[in-house]
Scaffold this motif. Sequence first.
Motif, PDB file in Angstrom:
ATOM      1  N   VAL A 125     117.771  13.658 -15.978  1.00 27.38           N
ATOM      2  CA  VAL A 125     118.530  12.593 -15.210  1.00 27.38           C
ATOM      3  C   VAL A 125     117.009  12.282 -13.835  1.00 27.38           C
ATOM      4  O   VAL A 125     116.465  12.501 -13.472  1.00 27.38           O
ATOM      5  CB  VAL A 125     119.239  13.041 -14.628  1.00 27.38           C
ATOM      6  CG1 VAL A 125     120.049  11.938 -13.656  1.00 27.38           C
ATOM      7  CG2 VAL A 125     120.294  13.993 -14.750  1.00 27.38           C
ATOM      8  N   VAL A 155     127.344   8.499  -6.779  1.00 26.46           N
ATOM      9  CA  VAL A 155     127.035   8.499  -8.315  1.00 26.46           C
ATOM     10  C   VAL A 155     127.599   9.919  -8.567  1.00 26.46           C
ATOM     11  O   VAL A 155     128.551  10.677  -7.989  1.00 26.46           O
ATOM     12  CB  VAL A 155     125.240   9.948  -7.627  1.00 26.46           C
ATOM     13  CG1 VAL A 155     124.761  10.994  -8.386  1.00 26.46           C
ATOM     14  CG2 VAL A 155     124.261   8.832  -6.576  1.00 26.46           C
ATOM     15  N   THR A 213     119.036  20.952 -16.492  1.00 24.11           N
ATOM     16  CA  THR A 213     118.413  19.204 -16.210  1.00 24.11           C
ATOM     17  C   THR A 213     117.413  19.542 -15.466  1.00 24.11           C
ATOM     18  O   THR A 213     117.343  20.559 -14.129  1.00 24.11           O
ATOM     19  CB  THR A 213     120.216  19.232 -16.158  1.00 24.11           C
ATOM     20  OG1 THR A 213     120.909  18.968 -16.772  1.00 24.11           O
ATOM     21  CG2 THR A 213     119.907  17.608 -15.388  1.00 24.11           C
ATOM     22  N   ASP A 218     119.301   6.665 -15.339  1.00 22.49           N
ATOM     23  CA  ASP A 218     119.246   6.574 -16.925  1.00 22.49           C
ATOM     24  C   ASP A 218     118.653   8.116 -16.835  1.00 22.49           C
ATOM     25  O   ASP A 218     118.963   8.851 -16.053  1.00 22.49           O
ATOM     26  CB  ASP A 218     117.476   5.889 -17.142  1.00 22.49           C
ATOM     27  CG  ASP A 218     117.632   5.857 -18.498  1.00 22.49           C
ATOM     28  OD1 ASP A 218     117.993   6.084 -19.284  1.00 22.49           O
ATOM     29  OD2 ASP A 218     116.970   5.105 -19.286  1.00 22.49           O
ATOM     30  N   GLU A 219     118.671   8.590 -18.611  1.00 22.31           N
ATOM     31  CA  GLU A 219     118.448   9.818 -18.691  1.00 22.31           C
ATOM     32  C   GLU A 219     118.019  10.072 -19.892  1.00 22.31           C
ATOM     33  O   GLU A 219     117.764   9.143 -20.955  1.00 22.31           O
ATOM     34  CB  GLU A 219     119.566  10.437 -18.561  1.00 22.31           C
ATOM     35  CG  GLU A 219     120.926  10.705 -19.111  1.00 22.31           C
ATOM     36  CD  GLU A 219     121.981  11.960 -19.101  1.00 22.31           C
ATOM     37  OE1 GLU A 219     121.732  12.368 -19.926  1.00 22.31           O
ATOM     38  OE2 GLU A 219     122.734  11.612 -18.171  1.00 22.31           O
ATOM     39  N   GLY A 221     112.912  11.197 -10.107  1.00 25.51           N
ATOM     40  CA  GLY A 221     112.897  10.144  -9.208  1.00 25.51           C
ATOM     41  C   GLY A 221     111.404   9.955  -8.538  1.00 25.51           C
ATOM     42  O   GLY A 221     111.176  11.656  -7.870  1.00 25.51           O
ATOM     43  N   ILE A 280     116.209  16.540 -12.444  1.00 24.90           N
ATOM     44  CA  ILE A 280     116.378  15.493 -11.984  1.00 24.90           C
ATOM     45  C   ILE A 280     115.215  15.088 -11.066  1.00 24.90           C
ATOM     46  O   ILE A 280     114.438  15.800 -10.630  1.00 24.90           O
ATOM     47  CB  ILE A 280     117.164  15.512 -10.672  1.00 24.90           C
ATOM     48  CG1 ILE A 280     118.593  16.385 -11.006  1.00 24.90           C
ATOM     49  CG2 ILE A 280     117.632  14.763  -9.935  1.00 24.90           C
ATOM     50  CD1 ILE A 280     119.987  17.217  -9.808  1.00 24.90           C
ATOM     51  N   LYS A 321     117.533  12.210  -4.709  1.00 26.03           N
ATOM     52  CA  LYS A 321     117.126  13.428  -5.822  1.00 26.03           C
ATOM     53  C   LYS A 321     117.441  14.972  -5.165  1.00 26.03           C
ATOM     54  O   LYS A 321     117.816  16.144  -5.525  1.00 26.03           O
ATOM     55  CB  LYS A 321     115.887  14.182  -6.482  1.00 26.03           C
ATOM     56  CG  LYS A 321     114.298  14.074  -6.065  1.00 26.03           C
ATOM     57  CD  LYS A 321     112.805  13.889  -7.323  1.00 26.03           C
ATOM     58  CE  LYS A 321     112.197  14.207  -6.327  1.00 26.03           C
ATOM     59  NZ  LYS A 321     111.475  13.114  -5.818  1.00 26.03           N
ATOM     60  N   LEU A 353     127.723  12.729 -11.442  1.00 22.97           N
ATOM     61  CA  LEU A 353     126.443  13.397 -12.479  1.00 22.97           C
ATOM     62  C   LEU A 353     127.809  14.940 -12.628  1.00 22.97           C
ATOM     63  O   LEU A 353     128.048  16.165 -11.862  1.00 22.97           O
ATOM     64  CB  LEU A 353     125.518  13.914 -12.117  1.00 22.97           C
ATOM     65  CG  LEU A 353     124.476  14.516 -12.604  1.00 22.97           C
ATOM     66  CD1 LEU A 353     124.211  14.181 -13.744  1.00 22.97           C
ATOM     67  CD2 LEU A 353     123.785  15.309 -11.700  1.00 22.97           C
ATOM     68  N   ARG A 389     120.823   6.133  -6.945  1.00 22.87           N
ATOM     69  CA  ARG A 389     120.815   5.232  -8.055  1.00 22.87           C
ATOM     70  C   ARG A 389     120.759   6.347  -9.553  1.00 22.87           C
ATOM     71  O   ARG A 389     119.244   6.904  -9.031  1.00 22.87           O
ATOM     72  CB  ARG A 389     121.673   4.312  -8.572  1.00 22.87           C
ATOM     73  CG  ARG A 389     122.345   3.536  -7.108  1.00 22.87           C
ATOM     74  CD  ARG A 389     122.596   2.585  -6.941  1.00 22.87           C
ATOM     75  NE  ARG A 389     123.311   1.013  -6.230  1.00 22.87           N
ATOM     76  CZ  ARG A 389     123.517   0.013  -6.206  1.00 22.87           C
ATOM     77  NH1 ARG A 389     123.164  -0.641  -7.387  1.00 22.87           N
ATOM     78  NH2 ARG A 389     124.564  -0.201  -5.412  1.00 22.87           N
ATOM     79  N   ILE A 390     121.416   7.074  -9.977  1.00 27.06           N
ATOM     80  CA  ILE A 390     121.354   7.132 -11.359  1.00 27.06           C
ATOM     81  C   ILE A 390     121.400   6.255 -12.506  1.00 27.06           C
ATOM     82  O   ILE A 390     121.477   5.960 -12.151  1.00 27.06           O
ATOM     83  CB  ILE A 390     122.031   8.202 -12.361  1.00 27.06           C
ATOM     84  CG1 ILE A 390     122.376  10.183 -11.752  1.00 27.06           C
ATOM     85  CG2 ILE A 390     121.603   8.397 -13.757  1.00 27.06           C
ATOM     86  CD1 ILE A 390     123.137  10.434 -12.180  1.00 27.06           C
ATOM     87  N   LEU A 423     116.676   9.419 -10.210  1.00 26.79           N
ATOM     88  CA  LEU A 423     117.358   8.383  -9.834  1.00 26.79           C
ATOM     89  C   LEU A 423     116.671   7.569  -8.430  1.00 26.79           C
ATOM     90  O   LEU A 423     115.188   7.721  -9.431  1.00 26.79           O
ATOM     91  CB  LEU A 423     117.763   9.899  -8.410  1.00 26.79           C
ATOM     92  CG  LEU A 423     119.346   9.271  -8.670  1.00 26.79           C
ATOM     93  CD1 LEU A 423     119.330  11.510 -10.022  1.00 26.79           C
ATOM     94  CD2 LEU A 423     118.993  11.142  -6.716  1.00 26.79           C
TER      95      LEU A 423
END
Length: 250
Positions: free
Chosen positions: A220, A31, A41, A229-230, A45, A43, A51, A33, A226-227, A222
């Motif tokens: 963001v 990852v 921001t 998309d954002e 998921g 996070i 996260k 970021l 894994r990331i 997860l």
Amino acid sequence: MTTTVPLVARAFQISKYFGDAANPVSALDNVSLDIHGGRFTAIMGPSGSGKSTLMHVMAGLDNASSGQLMLAGADITSANDDALTTLRRKQVGFIFQSFNLVPTLDVRGNILLPFELDGRAPTAQESAWIDRLIATLGLQERVNHRPHQLSGGQQQRVAIARALGTRPHLIFADEPTGNLDSRTGREVLGLLAAAVCEYGQSIVMVTHDPIAASYADRIVFLADGRIVDELGRSSAEQISSYMLGMERVR
């Protein structure tokens, strides 16, 4: 003339494994970021996406298995506990679901604890900001109460006021509205947004709530460590729709 926005935290190719070497369980998988100054921001998921692990690693509260970490201008990849403690105390604020209030201190004492640990008293401007926090969070009648005399939601408000009180450059927040009613939750999110807009602070917030995420400048996502998309600033409806799509493809 282009203004460069300062980088306040960075995770670069971070991986985190749990368990033994023979049977490692991947929580974060390569990852990267960047967190820039004056940004909010979120996070998000699915449960188990990594996260909270990412936030803990970026804050120096947990070690990465590999990769590089920067926090408040310092490389903390191999920093020792003493260096990390000093850096966090001076530069970073935390809002966690567990509150972590000192049971022997009253509300005001808990809010002022970061100043005590730093060996100084609040400035006049900081005192005015703290009074605003206490008023906005509805704690005026509770300033002399100790944590055991407060509800869970009230304890969360104290933890939020403590994290924001010194106006640190960077605040990590793990589900900061999870123990609050909807009205107080909106007020807290408004305070976090004000900290970004008025004081140039940076906030990294882990949340499952699309309404909370809609206050962020950047969301963001997860999945499986894994990331994936954002998004930029989005409505709660847009975020909720995106999250539903993520759940369908799992």
